[in-house]
Scaffold this active site. Sequence first.
Site, short mmCIF file in Angstrom:
data_model
loop_
_atom_site.label_atom_id
_atom_site.label_comp_id
_atom_site.label_asym_id
_atom_site.label_seq_id
_atom_site.Cartn_x
_atom_site.Cartn_y
_atom_site.Cartn_z
N GLY A 174 0.82 -1.21 0.00
CA GLY A 174 0.00 0.00 0.00
C GLY A 174 0.85 1.25 0.00
O GLY A 174 2.03 1.22 -0.36
N ASN A 175 0.25 2.37 0.40
CA ASN A 175 0.98 3.63 0.49
C ASN A 175 0.40 4.48 1.61
O ASN A 175 -0.52 4.04 2.32
CB ASN A 175 0.94 4.37 -0.86
CG ASN A 175 -0.47 4.62 -1.34
OD1 ASN A 175 -1.25 5.29 -0.68
ND2 ASN A 175 -0.83 4.06 -2.50
N TYR A 176 0.91 5.69 1.76
CA TYR A 176 0.56 6.52 2.92
C TYR A 176 -0.67 7.42 2.71
O TYR A 176 -0.98 8.25 3.56
CB TYR A 176 1.74 7.42 3.30
CG TYR A 176 2.98 6.66 3.70
CD1 TYR A 176 3.01 5.89 4.86
CD2 TYR A 176 4.14 6.72 2.93
CE1 TYR A 176 4.14 5.21 5.24
CE2 TYR A 176 5.29 6.03 3.29
CZ TYR A 176 5.28 5.28 4.45
OH TYR A 176 6.41 4.60 4.82
N SER A 177 -1.37 7.28 1.60
CA SER A 177 -2.48 8.19 1.31
C SER A 177 -3.56 8.12 2.40
O SER A 177 -3.98 7.05 2.82
CB SER A 177 -3.11 7.85 -0.04
OG SER A 177 -4.25 8.64 -0.28
N ALA A 235 -4.52 7.30 -4.72
CA ALA A 235 -3.13 6.87 -4.85
C ALA A 235 -3.15 5.35 -5.07
O ALA A 235 -3.11 4.57 -4.13
CB ALA A 235 -2.33 7.22 -3.60
#
Length: 396
Positions: free
Chosen positions: A209-212, A276
């Site tokens: 995943g990512n930090y969005s 994102a």
Amino acid sequence: MLKGKKIVLGITGSIAAYKACLIVRLLVKQGAEVQVVMTPAAKEFITPLTLSTLTRRPVVSEFFDRRDGSWHSHVDLGLWADAMLIAPCTASTLGKMAHGIADNMLITTYLSMKAPVFVAPAMDLDMYAHPSTQENVSRLQSFGNRIITAGSGFLASGLEGKGRMEEPEKIVSLLEEFFDETPRDLEGKKIMITAGPTHEKIDPVRYIGNYSSGKMGFALAEECRRRGAEVTLVAGPTNRECSSDIRRIDVESCCEMFEAASSVFATSDAAILCAAVADFRSATCAENKIKREGEMTIRLLPNPDIAAALGKVKNKDQRIVGFALETNNEVSNAKDKLKRKNFDFIVLNSMRNEGTCFGSDENKIRIISEDADTEYDKKPKTEVAKDIINRLAEIL
């Protein structure tokens, strides 16, 4: 939207009276001036000192000031206010308001009020559902009062709501919307927005995943809603809330977002692709939790390119707004993406601008189209959303 507004807050003898403190704090935070008027029964649940400390104004409860005998003018309050909010409002006060029984300072102030009146009932459901209460609610509505009920916003008709008082944040939000002078320039338009991250599972407990946080996408959805659009929000995993009149589709993975976005875009006037999205997913997802046993290799497969796919099927009447988050060669990368994916314009974010990207409440953007390139100052994401939607409204 509430900055400089003068609000008379009426508080009655309900157990929900303690929530009035939060209402006051939220109103003051928005820049409103607040004058509290309490019934004698309300003082059994919350002290005037608490409220006067929050408002920096003496609380009005009696017709005469006990200190010096001066007269509290309900007429002056009625002329001073931009709005009157009665929260919580008991069944007893509802009945008195409906039939003009002016036996306390709050009711006389209500009867003298020249500004719009908002009422947030607070009682158990049986009391709220009783025919006499419902008749009083209908009578107050016929006078032009706006009734705020839990779960239903402004009451339309019938037994909507749940009897209990709506939460302070929602009440203040409805007041903000009432005073909102945002143009309704998206009336009749259908807009699809993607927001938040996507999670690509590796095993039952891990993901790529990512930090969005989804803050920017949710701000865009709320701005479109305020301006009259019919909004569908395709949201990746996030704990953020949105208004109940925004259609929300929750998804987890890129493939799920691709399916939902493609379906909704077919009948949309515009798409704002703010999510994102993970570019890759694991080729396999383990059935059980993977144990730590030396090195591990994960084979990745490319995810569907949602933006490119929508750009290919876009018709001449549809518009697409893309986003680019770059770490280097920002402008050239954004312009390349603009062209390749058939966007009408692209919103460029740079990781070089500290405190403006993942998880931040602020952003600093650059909007690039085929014939224009505009940089904007750093500002709250709610204000950034206005800049972006202003540009979209010009081409819709």
